[in-house]
Motif scaffolding. Structure first.
Motif, PDB file in Angstrom:
ATOM      1  N   GLY A 112       6.832   5.974 -20.294  1.00 45.54           N
ATOM      2  CA  GLY A 112       5.742   5.003 -20.366  1.00 45.54           C
ATOM      3  C   GLY A 112       5.927   3.789 -19.483  1.00 45.54           C
ATOM      4  N   TRP A 113       6.755   3.904 -18.464  1.00 41.71           N
ATOM      5  CA  TRP A 113       7.016   2.816 -17.508  1.00 41.71           C
ATOM      6  C   TRP A 113       7.649   1.606 -18.192  1.00 41.71           C
ATOM      7  CZ3 TRP A 113       6.858   3.909 -12.462  1.00 41.71           C
ATOM      8  CH2 TRP A 113       6.157   5.052 -12.087  1.00 41.71           C
ATOM      9  N   ARG A 114       8.379   1.869 -19.292  1.00 44.17           N
ATOM     10  CA  ARG A 114       9.107   0.767 -19.934  1.00 44.17           C
ATOM     11  C   ARG A 114      10.211   0.278 -19.006  1.00 44.17           C
ATOM     12  NH1 ARG A 114      10.794   3.504 -25.385  1.00 44.17           N
ATOM     13  NH2 ARG A 114      11.290   5.068 -23.835  1.00 44.17           N
ATOM     14  N   ILE A 115      10.622  -0.954 -19.215  1.00 44.57           N
ATOM     15  CA  ILE A 115      11.670  -1.558 -18.393  1.00 44.57           C
ATOM     16  C   ILE A 115      13.014  -1.255 -19.037  1.00 44.57           C
ATOM     17  CG2 ILE A 115      12.584  -3.716 -17.470  1.00 44.57           C
ATOM     18  CD1 ILE A 115       9.587  -4.698 -17.639  1.00 44.57           C
ATOM     19  N   VAL A 116      13.933  -0.752 -18.215  1.00 45.17           N
ATOM     20  CA  VAL A 116      15.259  -0.395 -18.704  1.00 45.17           C
ATOM     21  C   VAL A 116      16.330  -1.096 -17.882  1.00 45.17           C
ATOM     22  CG1 VAL A 116      14.563   1.854 -19.632  1.00 45.17           C
ATOM     23  CG2 VAL A 116      15.326   1.701 -17.253  1.00 45.17           C
ATOM     24  N   GLU A 117      17.464  -1.334 -18.537  1.00 41.78           N
ATOM     25  CA  GLU A 117      18.676  -1.801 -17.848  1.00 41.78           C
ATOM     26  C   GLU A 117      19.669  -0.653 -17.871  1.00 41.78           C
ATOM     27  OE1 GLU A 117      18.864  -6.615 -18.571  1.00 41.78           O
ATOM     28  OE2 GLU A 117      20.229  -5.341 -19.672  1.00 41.78           O
ATOM     29  N   ALA A 139       0.832  -1.209   0.000  1.00 39.30           N
ATOM     30  CA  ALA A 139       0.000   0.000   0.000  1.00 39.30           C
ATOM     31  C   ALA A 139       0.864   1.256   0.000  1.00 39.30           C
ATOM     32  CB  ALA A 139      -0.948  -0.007   1.193  1.00 39.30           C
ATOM     33  N   ARG A 140       1.944   1.258   0.791  1.00 36.74           N
ATOM     34  CA  ARG A 140       2.847   2.417   0.809  1.00 36.74           C
ATOM     35  C   ARG A 140       3.543   2.595  -0.539  1.00 36.74           C
ATOM     36  NH1 ARG A 140       3.961   0.622   6.101  1.00 36.74           N
ATOM     37  NH2 ARG A 140       5.932  -0.333   5.485  1.00 36.74           N
ATOM     38  N   LEU A 141       3.932   1.493  -1.166  1.00 36.89           N
ATOM     39  CA  LEU A 141       4.579   1.545  -2.475  1.00 36.89           C
ATOM     40  C   LEU A 141       3.622   2.120  -3.522  1.00 36.89           C
ATOM     41  CD1 LEU A 141       7.128   0.833  -4.112  1.00 36.89           C
ATOM     42  CD2 LEU A 141       6.198  -1.476  -4.375  1.00 36.89           C
ATOM     43  N   ARG A 142       2.381   1.654  -3.513  1.00 35.00           N
ATOM     44  CA  ARG A 142       1.354   2.172  -4.435  1.00 35.00           C
ATOM     45  C   ARG A 142       1.130   3.665  -4.226  1.00 35.00           C
ATOM     46  NH1 ARG A 142      -2.004  -1.516  -7.097  1.00 35.00           N
ATOM     47  NH2 ARG A 142      -2.041  -3.503  -6.048  1.00 35.00           N
ATOM     48  N   PRO A 155       2.200   6.030  -7.766  1.00 40.76           N
ATOM     49  CA  PRO A 155       0.908   5.577  -8.304  1.00 40.76           C
ATOM     50  C   PRO A 155       0.946   5.013  -9.717  1.00 40.76           C
ATOM     51  CG  PRO A 155       0.864   7.949  -7.820  1.00 40.76           C
ATOM     52  CD  PRO A 155       2.187   7.427  -7.361  1.00 40.76           C
ATOM     53  N   GLY A 156       1.964   5.276 -10.495  1.00 37.86           N
ATOM     54  CA  GLY A 156       2.017   4.771 -11.864  1.00 37.86           C
ATOM     55  C   GLY A 156       2.668   3.413 -12.027  1.00 37.86           C
ATOM     56  N   PRO A 195       3.528  -0.248 -12.683  1.00 35.15           N
ATOM     57  CA  PRO A 195       2.728  -1.241 -13.405  1.00 35.15           C
ATOM     58  C   PRO A 195       2.075  -2.262 -12.470  1.00 35.15           C
ATOM     59  CG  PRO A 195       4.806  -0.873 -14.527  1.00 35.15           C
ATOM     60  CD  PRO A 195       4.891  -0.165 -13.204  1.00 35.15           C
ATOM     61  N   GLU A 196       0.827  -2.559 -12.750  1.00 34.81           N
ATOM     62  CA  GLU A 196       0.051  -3.475 -11.919  1.00 34.81           C
ATOM     63  C   GLU A 196       0.680  -4.866 -11.876  1.00 34.81           C
ATOM     64  OE1 GLU A 196      -2.476  -3.937  -9.040  1.00 34.81           O
ATOM     65  OE2 GLU A 196      -2.336  -2.030 -10.106  1.00 34.81           O
ATOM     66  N   GLY A 197       1.260  -5.319 -12.988  1.00 34.65           N
ATOM     67  CA  GLY A 197       1.891  -6.643 -13.008  1.00 34.65           C
ATOM     68  C   GLY A 197       3.046  -6.750 -12.034  1.00 34.65           C
ATOM     69  N   TYR A 198       3.812  -5.664 -11.914  1.00 34.33           N
ATOM     70  CA  TYR A 198       4.922  -5.626 -10.956  1.00 34.33           C
ATOM     71  C   TYR A 198       4.397  -5.735  -9.528  1.00 34.33           C
ATOM     72  CZ  TYR A 198       8.504  -3.341  -8.073  1.00 34.33           C
ATOM     73  OH  TYR A 198       9.404  -3.029  -7.084  1.00 34.33           O
ATOM     74  N   LEU A 199       3.370  -4.945  -9.222  1.00 34.24           N
ATOM     75  CA  LEU A 199       2.805  -4.965  -7.874  1.00 34.24           C
ATOM     76  C   LEU A 199       2.181  -6.321  -7.558  1.00 34.24           C
ATOM     77  CD1 LEU A 199       1.240  -1.400  -8.005  1.00 34.24           C
ATOM     78  CD2 LEU A 199       3.290  -2.096  -6.728  1.00 34.24           C
ATOM     79  N   ASP A 200       1.526  -6.914  -8.536  1.00 31.71           N
ATOM     80  CA  ASP A 200       0.928  -8.240  -8.366  1.00 31.71           C
ATOM     81  C   ASP A 200       2.016  -9.270  -8.069  1.00 31.71           C
ATOM     82  OD1 ASP A 200      -0.104 -10.919  -9.114  1.00 31.71           O
ATOM     83  OD2 ASP A 200      -1.876  -9.818  -9.732  1.00 31.71           O
ATOM     84  N   PHE A 201       3.127  -9.197  -8.799  1.00 35.57           N
ATOM     85  CA  PHE A 201       4.227 -10.132  -8.571  1.00 35.57           C
ATOM     86  C   PHE A 201       4.774  -9.989  -7.158  1.00 35.57           C
ATOM     87  CE2 PHE A 201       8.497 -11.817  -8.682  1.00 35.57           C
ATOM     88  CZ  PHE A 201       8.363 -12.965  -9.458  1.00 35.57           C
TER      89      PHE A 201
END
Length: 132
Positions: free
Chosen positions: A100-105, A28-31, A35-36, A38-44
């Motif tokens: 766009g919240w893309r994943i970067v290295e 909840a604190r992380l969300r 707020p942006g 990705p839902e999949g990350y939070l679900d994981f």
């Protein structure tokens, strides 16, 4: 139902055996703080967990950190990047909130960022397969 139900069923087995689900209050604190995300990350994080994948294959943090926490400062070009893990060899991975919240290295030698994915679920499944 989670897009990670198959992985949840494998919890306790390598390479997922060192992961710990993120407690609801921390989630909840992380969300609230980001707020942006990705839902999949939070679900994981909530259902599979955070921690070490395999034997030092990849470390998934229990949240995101700013680049200055990893590097002592925010290198040019990394503003808006939130790091969520590393490969134990200096390469960090994160979300580009300005892109766009893309994943970067992040290359540890010059702090350049390369887009490596659009979808956290696909990204983490590749990391899990590599750790197996």
């Amino acid at each position: 139902m989670s897009p990670f139900d198959d992985l949840i069923a494998d919890k306790g087995q390598p390479p997922l055996d060192k992961l710990t689900p993120l407690p609801a209050d921390q989630l909840a604190r992380l969300r609230a703080a980001h707020p942006g995300l990705p839902e999949g990350y939070l679900d994981f994080l909530a259902n599979v967990g955070f921690g070490e994948l395999g034997d030092a294959s990849f470390m998934l943090y229990g949240g995101v950190i700013e680049p200055d926490e990893a590097y002592g400062e925010t290198p040019a070009g990394l503003q808006g990047v939130l790091l969520f893990g590393d490969d134990f060899a200096g390469t960090n991975c994160g979300f580009d909130s300005a892109g766009g919240w893309r994943i970067v290295e992040i290359d540890p030698t010059n702090f350049s960022k390369d887009v490596v994915g659009e979808d956290f679920a696909a990204f983490i499944r590749i990391r899990i397969a590599a750790a197996a």
